[in-house]
Write a protein that holds these residues in place. Structure first.
Motif, PDB file in Angstrom:
ATOM      1  N   ALA A 143       5.969  21.241  37.479  1.00  0.00           N
ATOM      2  CA  ALA A 143       5.787  20.738  36.122  1.00  0.00           C
ATOM      3  C   ALA A 143       6.924  21.184  35.208  1.00  0.00           C
ATOM      4  O   ALA A 143       7.530  22.249  35.408  1.00  0.00           O
ATOM      5  CB  ALA A 143       4.455  21.232  35.559  1.00  0.00           C
ATOM      6  N   PRO A 144       7.239  20.376  34.194  1.00  0.00           N
ATOM      7  CA  PRO A 144       8.223  20.801  33.185  1.00  0.00           C
ATOM      8  C   PRO A 144       7.846  22.169  32.622  1.00  0.00           C
ATOM      9  O   PRO A 144       6.676  22.448  32.376  1.00  0.00           O
ATOM     10  CB  PRO A 144       8.107  19.704  32.117  1.00  0.00           C
ATOM     11  CG  PRO A 144       7.637  18.498  32.862  1.00  0.00           C
ATOM     12  CD  PRO A 144       6.715  19.017  33.932  1.00  0.00           C
ATOM     13  N   GLY A 145       8.870  23.009  32.445  1.00  0.00           N
ATOM     14  CA  GLY A 145       8.630  24.360  31.950  1.00  0.00           C
ATOM     15  C   GLY A 145       8.716  25.411  33.034  1.00  0.00           C
ATOM     16  O   GLY A 145       8.849  26.601  32.754  1.00  0.00           O
ATOM     17  N   THR A 146       8.647  24.984  34.296  1.00  0.00           N
ATOM     18  CA  THR A 146       8.818  25.910  35.414  1.00  0.00           C
ATOM     19  C   THR A 146      10.276  26.364  35.465  1.00  0.00           C
ATOM     20  O   THR A 146      11.186  25.593  35.162  1.00  0.00           O
ATOM     21  CB  THR A 146       8.441  25.228  36.748  1.00  0.00           C
ATOM     22  OG1 THR A 146       7.135  24.658  36.647  1.00  0.00           O
ATOM     23  CG2 THR A 146       8.465  26.222  37.894  1.00  0.00           C
ATOM     24  N   SER A 147      10.500  27.622  35.844  1.00  0.00           N
ATOM     25  CA  SER A 147      11.858  28.166  35.903  1.00  0.00           C
ATOM     26  C   SER A 147      12.665  27.478  36.999  1.00  0.00           C
ATOM     27  O   SER A 147      12.390  27.642  38.190  1.00  0.00           O
ATOM     28  CB  SER A 147      11.817  29.668  36.176  1.00  0.00           C
ATOM     29  OG  SER A 147      13.108  30.155  36.461  1.00  0.00           O
ATOM     30  N   VAL A 183       9.084  26.077  53.564  1.00  0.00           N
ATOM     31  CA  VAL A 183       9.338  26.020  52.122  1.00  0.00           C
ATOM     32  C   VAL A 183       8.031  26.221  51.355  1.00  0.00           C
ATOM     33  O   VAL A 183       7.979  26.956  50.355  1.00  0.00           O
ATOM     34  CB  VAL A 183      10.006  24.692  51.736  1.00  0.00           C
ATOM     35  CG1 VAL A 183      10.179  24.591  50.222  1.00  0.00           C
ATOM     36  CG2 VAL A 183      11.366  24.553  52.424  1.00  0.00           C
ATOM     37  N   LYS A 184       6.965  25.608  51.814  1.00  0.00           N
ATOM     38  CA  LYS A 184       5.657  25.750  51.173  1.00  0.00           C
ATOM     39  C   LYS A 184       5.218  27.214  51.173  1.00  0.00           C
ATOM     40  O   LYS A 184       4.763  27.742  50.152  1.00  0.00           O
ATOM     41  CB  LYS A 184       4.629  24.886  51.896  1.00  0.00           C
ATOM     42  CG  LYS A 184       3.210  24.991  51.347  1.00  0.00           C
ATOM     43  CD  LYS A 184       2.293  24.034  52.085  1.00  0.00           C
ATOM     44  CE  LYS A 184       0.850  24.183  51.611  1.00  0.00           C
ATOM     45  NZ  LYS A 184       0.268  25.479  51.993  1.00  0.00           N
ATOM     46  N   THR A 185       5.359  27.869  52.313  1.00  0.00           N
ATOM     47  CA  THR A 185       4.978  29.282  52.416  1.00  0.00           C
ATOM     48  C   THR A 185       5.819  30.143  51.484  1.00  0.00           C
ATOM     49  O   THR A 185       5.315  31.063  50.827  1.00  0.00           O
ATOM     50  CB  THR A 185       5.139  29.766  53.867  1.00  0.00           C
ATOM     51  OG1 THR A 185       4.253  29.020  54.716  1.00  0.00           O
ATOM     52  CG2 THR A 185       4.808  31.251  53.999  1.00  0.00           C
ATOM     53  N   ALA A 186       7.111  29.846  51.399  1.00  0.00           N
ATOM     54  CA  ALA A 186       8.002  30.622  50.529  1.00  0.00           C
ATOM     55  C   ALA A 186       7.576  30.493  49.076  1.00  0.00           C
ATOM     56  O   ALA A 186       7.561  31.485  48.326  1.00  0.00           O
ATOM     57  CB  ALA A 186       9.444  30.152  50.713  1.00  0.00           C
ATOM     58  N   PHE A 187       7.223  29.291  48.642  1.00  0.00           N
ATOM     59  CA  PHE A 187       6.753  29.102  47.265  1.00  0.00           C
ATOM     60  C   PHE A 187       5.444  29.862  47.025  1.00  0.00           C
ATOM     61  O   PHE A 187       5.255  30.485  45.983  1.00  0.00           O
ATOM     62  CB  PHE A 187       6.565  27.619  46.960  1.00  0.00           C
ATOM     63  CG  PHE A 187       7.848  26.870  46.698  1.00  0.00           C
ATOM     64  CD1 PHE A 187       8.861  27.426  45.927  1.00  0.00           C
ATOM     65  CD2 PHE A 187       8.049  25.589  47.210  1.00  0.00           C
ATOM     66  CE1 PHE A 187      10.040  26.745  45.666  1.00  0.00           C
ATOM     67  CE2 PHE A 187       9.226  24.905  46.961  1.00  0.00           C
ATOM     68  CZ  PHE A 187      10.223  25.481  46.197  1.00  0.00           C
ATOM     69  N   GLU A 188       4.536  29.812  47.985  1.00  0.00           N
ATOM     70  CA  GLU A 188       3.257  30.518  47.841  1.00  0.00           C
ATOM     71  C   GLU A 188       3.492  32.021  47.705  1.00  0.00           C
ATOM     72  O   GLU A 188       2.884  32.677  46.845  1.00  0.00           O
ATOM     73  CB  GLU A 188       2.366  30.233  49.051  1.00  0.00           C
ATOM     74  CG  GLU A 188       1.809  28.821  49.092  1.00  0.00           C
ATOM     75  CD  GLU A 188       1.070  28.521  50.382  1.00  0.00           C
ATOM     76  OE1 GLU A 188       1.160  29.344  51.331  1.00  0.00           O
ATOM     77  OE2 GLU A 188       0.401  27.474  50.444  1.00  0.00           O
ATOM     78  N   GLN A 189       4.367  32.568  48.526  1.00  0.00           N
ATOM     79  CA  GLN A 189       4.638  34.004  48.484  1.00  0.00           C
ATOM     80  C   GLN A 189       5.329  34.417  47.184  1.00  0.00           C
ATOM     81  O   GLN A 189       5.180  35.554  46.735  1.00  0.00           O
ATOM     82  CB  GLN A 189       5.478  34.411  49.698  1.00  0.00           C
ATOM     83  CG  GLN A 189       4.725  34.281  51.022  1.00  0.00           C
ATOM     84  CD  GLN A 189       5.589  34.581  52.225  1.00  0.00           C
ATOM     85  OE1 GLN A 189       6.818  34.616  52.144  1.00  0.00           O
ATOM     86  NE2 GLN A 189       4.950  34.776  53.378  1.00  0.00           N
ATOM     87  N   ALA A 190       6.059  33.474  46.586  1.00  0.00           N
ATOM     88  CA  ALA A 190       6.757  33.757  45.324  1.00  0.00           C
ATOM     89  C   ALA A 190       5.860  33.496  44.111  1.00  0.00           C
ATOM     90  O   ALA A 190       6.280  33.718  42.972  1.00  0.00           O
ATOM     91  CB  ALA A 190       8.021  32.914  45.232  1.00  0.00           C
ATOM     92  N   GLY A 191       4.644  33.006  44.350  1.00  0.00           N
ATOM     93  CA  GLY A 191       3.739  32.719  43.240  1.00  0.00           C
ATOM     94  C   GLY A 191       4.102  31.469  42.465  1.00  0.00           C
ATOM     95  O   GLY A 191       3.722  31.326  41.303  1.00  0.00           O
ATOM     96  N   LEU A 192       4.816  30.554  43.110  1.00  0.00           N
ATOM     97  CA  LEU A 192       5.196  29.290  42.475  1.00  0.00           C
ATOM     98  C   LEU A 192       4.287  28.181  42.999  1.00  0.00           C
ATOM     99  O   LEU A 192       4.232  27.942  44.218  1.00  0.00           O
ATOM    100  CB  LEU A 192       6.655  28.954  42.778  1.00  0.00           C
ATOM    101  CG  LEU A 192       7.710  29.829  42.090  1.00  0.00           C
ATOM    102  CD1 LEU A 192       9.080  29.572  42.685  1.00  0.00           C
ATOM    103  CD2 LEU A 192       7.719  29.565  40.590  1.00  0.00           C
ATOM    104  N   ALA A 193       3.575  27.516  42.102  1.00  0.00           N
ATOM    105  CA  ALA A 193       2.605  26.502  42.506  1.00  0.00           C
ATOM    106  C   ALA A 193       3.092  25.111  42.104  1.00  0.00           C
ATOM    107  O   ALA A 193       3.113  24.779  40.914  1.00  0.00           O
ATOM    108  CB  ALA A 193       1.253  26.778  41.870  1.00  0.00           C
TER     109      ALA A 193
END
Length: 243
Positions: A143-147, A183-193
């Motif tokens: 979403a817009p606003g994500t880093s 890639v999905k796992t990496a985002f989950e581990q980084a707390g990025l949804a």
């Protein structure tokens, strides 16, 4: 050409899907059953099942429903013998459409898809008639606003192929299908949804529609989505956000 907002289109589509949640559950259960039958009941070793499980969770489906569908698929004995089938065609203004279905009766399904297209100004094509206009890939939309810097850092380290940001601030990450799970796992581990993610057929070019053409194309998509056997629809069509 009038501008359009990919973010507005995504929110519009999600709203329509949420309004049809009962039917959405039925479609997800079919997807889970087929995935479990094809590659086993363990989502950790079955990417298709993991993706279907994620869809079920996002749709607030009870865990018991998910597990029953997995058992039914893995057992292979109860219920209809579903299979996956893909149809290709055209909508309004030359917009290409790919329709992925799960069915226990191909004859019924192709007749329903053909009717939905032809009655509303589209037509069913031959196998391969539009597939070349799409790229099979993993997609993650933030979403817009994500880093953007954080998304880019995690995505590139995990093996993503491309990161795109549009004028609304929507961030799109593209991966090869084989790298989607990593890639999905990496985002989950980084707390990025991500707002939306999955293995998709991404259009290589877009067909922008406005006014009556947009309304007519939206009707085609709505009728197709209303068919019980249709699981996913991909199209080159994009709509003016005012439509």
């Amino acid at each position: 050409m009038a501008g359009h907002s990919k973010w507005a289109n995504i929110q519009h589509r999600k709203g329509r899907q949420d309004a049809k949640r009962g039917k959405l559950w039925t479609k997800i259960i079919r997807e889970i059953t087929v995935a479990a039958r094809a590659a086993g009941p363990d989502p950790d070793s079955n990417p298709s099942l993991r993706m279907a499980w994620d869809k079920a969770t996002a749709a607030n489906m009870p865990k018991d429903n998910i597990q029953r569908a997995i058992l039914r698929g893995a057992g292979g004995a109860d219920g209809a013998n579903y299979e996956e089938v893909r149809y290709e065609g055209y909508g309004v203004g030359g917009a290409a459409i790919i329709i992925d279905c799960v069915t226990d009766n191909r004859t019924r399904t192709v007749a329903e898809v053909r009717h939905a297209l032809s009655k509303n100004g589209g037509n069913l094509g031959q196998d391969g008639s539009v597939a070349f206009m799409f790229q099979h890939c993993g997609q993650f939309l933030f979403a817009p606003g994500t880093s953007e810097d954080r998304v880019m850092e995690i995505a590139l380290e995990a093996g993503a192929e491309d990161i795109l940001t549009d004028e609304d601030g929507l961030i799109e990450v593209i991966s090869a299908p084989t790298d989607y799970a990593a890639v999905k796992t990496a985002f989950e581990q980084a707390g990025l949804a991500p707002e939306v993610h999955g293995l998709i057929m991404k259009p290589l070019n877009e067909t922008e529609l406005t006014g009556e053409d947009a309304e007519a194309m939206q009707k085609i998509l709505d009728v197709l989505e209303g068919l019980d056997d249709v699981q996913e629809i991909y199209t080159t069509a994009v709509f003016d956000e005012a439509d």
